[in-house]
Design a protein around this motif. Structure first.
Motif, PDB file in Angstrom:
ATOM      1  N   LEU A 171       0.836  -1.192   0.000  1.00 42.21           N
ATOM      2  CA  LEU A 171       0.000   0.000   0.000  1.00 42.21           C
ATOM      3  C   LEU A 171       0.877   1.250   0.000  1.00 42.21           C
ATOM      4  O   LEU A 171       1.915   1.303   0.679  1.00 42.21           O
ATOM      5  CB  LEU A 171      -0.915   0.009   1.220  1.00 42.21           C
ATOM      6  CG  LEU A 171      -2.014  -1.061   1.233  1.00 42.21           C
ATOM      7  CD1 LEU A 171      -2.667  -1.119   2.609  1.00 42.21           C
ATOM      8  CD2 LEU A 171      -3.058  -0.775   0.166  1.00 42.21           C
ATOM      9  N   VAL A 172       0.450   2.236  -0.762  1.00 40.97           N
ATOM     10  CA  VAL A 172       1.166   3.512  -0.810  1.00 40.97           C
ATOM     11  C   VAL A 172       0.859   4.302   0.451  1.00 40.97           C
ATOM     12  O   VAL A 172      -0.297   4.397   0.892  1.00 40.97           O
ATOM     13  CB  VAL A 172       0.754   4.311  -2.060  1.00 40.97           C
ATOM     14  CG1 VAL A 172       1.479   5.657  -2.102  1.00 40.97           C
ATOM     15  CG2 VAL A 172       1.046   3.508  -3.331  1.00 40.97           C
ATOM     16  N   ARG A 173       1.875   4.882   1.051  1.00 45.94           N
ATOM     17  CA  ARG A 173       1.696   5.685   2.263  1.00 45.94           C
ATOM     18  C   ARG A 173       1.272   7.112   1.902  1.00 45.94           C
ATOM     19  O   ARG A 173       1.600   7.607   0.820  1.00 45.94           O
ATOM     20  CB  ARG A 173       2.997   5.738   3.072  1.00 45.94           C
ATOM     21  CG  ARG A 173       3.536   4.389   3.505  1.00 45.94           C
ATOM     22  CD  ARG A 173       4.684   4.581   4.502  1.00 45.94           C
ATOM     23  NE  ARG A 173       5.723   5.448   3.957  1.00 45.94           N
ATOM     24  CZ  ARG A 173       6.822   5.011   3.336  1.00 45.94           C
ATOM     25  NH1 ARG A 173       7.011   3.707   3.139  1.00 45.94           N
ATOM     26  NH2 ARG A 173       7.713   5.876   2.882  1.00 45.94           N
ATOM     27  N   ASP A 209       3.324  12.353  -3.609  1.00 43.82           N
ATOM     28  CA  ASP A 209       4.134  13.034  -4.625  1.00 43.82           C
ATOM     29  C   ASP A 209       4.914  12.039  -5.475  1.00 43.82           C
ATOM     30  O   ASP A 209       5.208  12.321  -6.647  1.00 43.82           O
ATOM     31  CB  ASP A 209       5.109  14.006  -3.957  1.00 43.82           C
ATOM     32  CG  ASP A 209       4.406  15.258  -3.439  1.00 43.82           C
ATOM     33  OD1 ASP A 209       3.265  15.510  -3.874  1.00 43.82           O
ATOM     34  OD2 ASP A 209       4.988  15.959  -2.589  1.00 43.82           O
ATOM     35  N   LEU A 210       5.257  10.889  -4.902  1.00 44.04           N
ATOM     36  CA  LEU A 210       5.965   9.852  -5.650  1.00 44.04           C
ATOM     37  C   LEU A 210       5.022   9.124  -6.601  1.00 44.04           C
ATOM     38  O   LEU A 210       5.375   8.820  -7.742  1.00 44.04           O
ATOM     39  CB  LEU A 210       6.582   8.853  -4.657  1.00 44.04           C
ATOM     40  CG  LEU A 210       7.460   7.736  -5.225  1.00 44.04           C
ATOM     41  CD1 LEU A 210       8.715   8.321  -5.857  1.00 44.04           C
ATOM     42  CD2 LEU A 210       7.809   6.754  -4.119  1.00 44.04           C
ATOM     43  N   ARG A 261      -5.520  19.318 -10.268  1.00 45.88           N
ATOM     44  CA  ARG A 261      -5.908  19.352  -8.855  1.00 45.88           C
ATOM     45  C   ARG A 261      -6.995  18.324  -8.551  1.00 45.88           C
ATOM     46  O   ARG A 261      -6.954  17.657  -7.518  1.00 45.88           O
ATOM     47  CB  ARG A 261      -6.359  20.761  -8.458  1.00 45.88           C
ATOM     48  CG  ARG A 261      -5.220  21.768  -8.336  1.00 45.88           C
ATOM     49  CD  ARG A 261      -5.691  23.072  -7.723  1.00 45.88           C
ATOM     50  NE  ARG A 261      -6.597  23.779  -8.617  1.00 45.88           N
ATOM     51  CZ  ARG A 261      -6.202  24.660  -9.528  1.00 45.88           C
ATOM     52  NH1 ARG A 261      -4.917  24.921  -9.688  1.00 45.88           N
ATOM     53  NH2 ARG A 261      -7.076  25.283 -10.286  1.00 45.88           N
ATOM     54  N   GLY A 262      -7.994  18.209  -9.445  1.00 40.29           N
ATOM     55  CA  GLY A 262      -9.053  17.238  -9.220  1.00 40.29           C
ATOM     56  C   GLY A 262      -8.536  15.811  -9.250  1.00 40.29           C
ATOM     57  O   GLY A 262      -8.929  14.987  -8.415  1.00 40.29           O
ATOM     58  N   ILE A 294      -6.399  10.721  -6.358  1.00 42.02           N
ATOM     59  CA  ILE A 294      -5.279   9.871  -5.972  1.00 42.02           C
ATOM     60  C   ILE A 294      -5.060   9.939  -4.466  1.00 42.02           C
ATOM     61  O   ILE A 294      -4.835   8.917  -3.798  1.00 42.02           O
ATOM     62  CB  ILE A 294      -3.993  10.283  -6.723  1.00 42.02           C
ATOM     63  CG1 ILE A 294      -4.184  10.113  -8.238  1.00 42.02           C
ATOM     64  CG2 ILE A 294      -2.799   9.479  -6.227  1.00 42.02           C
ATOM     65  CD1 ILE A 294      -4.521   8.703  -8.668  1.00 42.02           C
ATOM     66  N   ASN A 295      -5.152  11.115  -3.900  1.00 39.04           N
ATOM     67  CA  ASN A 295      -4.998  11.289  -2.462  1.00 39.04           C
ATOM     68  C   ASN A 295      -6.060  10.486  -1.702  1.00 39.04           C
ATOM     69  O   ASN A 295      -5.771   9.826  -0.698  1.00 39.04           O
ATOM     70  CB  ASN A 295      -5.106  12.772  -2.109  1.00 39.04           C
ATOM     71  CG  ASN A 295      -4.892  13.037  -0.639  1.00 39.04           C
ATOM     72  OD1 ASN A 295      -3.777  12.949  -0.130  1.00 39.04           O
ATOM     73  ND2 ASN A 295      -5.966  13.370   0.066  1.00 39.04           N
ATOM     74  N   GLU A 296      -7.294  10.533  -2.214  1.00 42.94           N
ATOM     75  CA  GLU A 296      -8.396   9.787  -1.593  1.00 42.94           C
ATOM     76  C   GLU A 296      -8.127   8.288  -1.617  1.00 42.94           C
ATOM     77  O   GLU A 296      -8.360   7.579  -0.621  1.00 42.94           O
ATOM     78  CB  GLU A 296      -9.690  10.112  -2.337  1.00 42.94           C
ATOM     79  CG  GLU A 296     -10.901   9.306  -1.941  1.00 42.94           C
ATOM     80  CD  GLU A 296     -12.061   9.570  -2.875  1.00 42.94           C
ATOM     81  OE1 GLU A 296     -12.651   8.601  -3.388  1.00 42.94           O
ATOM     82  OE2 GLU A 296     -12.382  10.755  -3.099  1.00 42.94           O
TER      83      GLU A 296
END
Length: 279
Positions: free
Chosen positions: A142-144, A149-150, A174-175, A180-182
């Protein structure tokens, strides 16, 4: 004349909607996740859901938002949904779902909406419900949250290659970055990182109580053909079955023989066929 017109559905009909979705838990997963998350109140969701059938017997569904997605749509339902949609401005970026319904809708909509950017009529829908025989790559994890940014450049590269346009768009990405952040923060983004570089990535873009749908599978170009993908996908499937849902599903372009061989090695079997119309 249609004897059973299309109507927009509300929260009072949620039980009937969920029963339809349970009849096609793999093909209807994208809609099922939205209903589970937002319900059927149009002001809470980012789209509307329409039904076809009598008030006592709902037969088919159609989600109309950022994507247009029919579920269990018979030919008569497809015709009725198309008639309804013709009165709407096209706001969706794609039509996606079971191939017969998607292509039936598009045949009726193309004279009014004009040519699509891409038509993908043959996308095998695949499902796995047991751990793969292939050994899992222990480096896939899993990505932390501190690695967004990576991951983000790899996600942009995958999207651009797969969809044919950049996700950066007018908002400079931005969207897409929020999405991706979610996925990262909800523990639905996987990657293999070597020397500070993402060489493999995949996300669980859709999660329901029936399935985790994998999207965004990508191998860095200079790592392709080196046997990385099967073991990496095996790691994703194993963790998803253990931690997330009883099945793992995905759909793939029919011409992508290399990817289809990888998925077959990881235990995926046919579950029908999707089609996608991209605008």
């Amino acid at each position: 004349m249609l004897t059973m017109p299309v109507r927009q559905l509300g929260e009072a009909e949620r039980g009937a909607v969920e029963r339809i979705l349970d009849h096609d838990p793999i093909g209807g997963a994208q809609v099922a996740e939205r209903v589970a998350t937002h319900g059927l109140s149009w002001w809470r969701a980012d789209g509307r859901i329409y039904g076809y059938g009598s008030r006592r017997h709902l037969e088919s569904l159609c989600w109309f938002g950022g994507h247009l997605t029919p579920v269990l749509a018979s030919p008569s339902a497809v015709a009725a949904f198309a008639d309804m949609i013709l009165g709407e401005e096209r706001g969706c970026s794609s039509i996606v779902g079971r191939a017969d319904a998607v292509l039936g809708l598009w045949e009726r909509l193309v004279p009014y909406w004009g040519a699509a950017r891409d038509v993908r009529p043959h996308q095998p829908l695949l499902v796995a419900d047991a751990p793969p025989a292939v050994s899992a790559d222990p480096g896939v994890r899993l990505v932390r949250p501190d690695e967004i940014d990576l991951l983000f450049p790899a996600a942009v590269a995958m999207y651009t290659e797969e969809v044919g346009v950049s996700p950066m768009g007018d908002d400079r990405g931005r969207g897409y970055r929020r999405r991706i952040n979610e996925l990262v923060r909800s523990r639905r983004a996987y990657a293999r990182v070597l020397n500070g570089e993402v060489v493999f990535k995949a996300e669980l873009a859709v999660v329901t109580r029936h399935t985790a749908q994998v999207q965004g599978v990508w191998v860095a170009p200079h790592w392709r053909g080196r046997g990385l993908a099967a073991a990496a996908m095996a790691a994703v499937v194993r963790d998803s079955l253990r931690r997330v849902a009883p099945t793992v599903s995905l759909y793939v372009n029919g011409h992508n023989e290399r990817a289809r061989r990888v998925y077959a090695r990881c235990g995926f079997r046919p579950a029908g066929e999707f089609a996608t119309i991209l605008f």
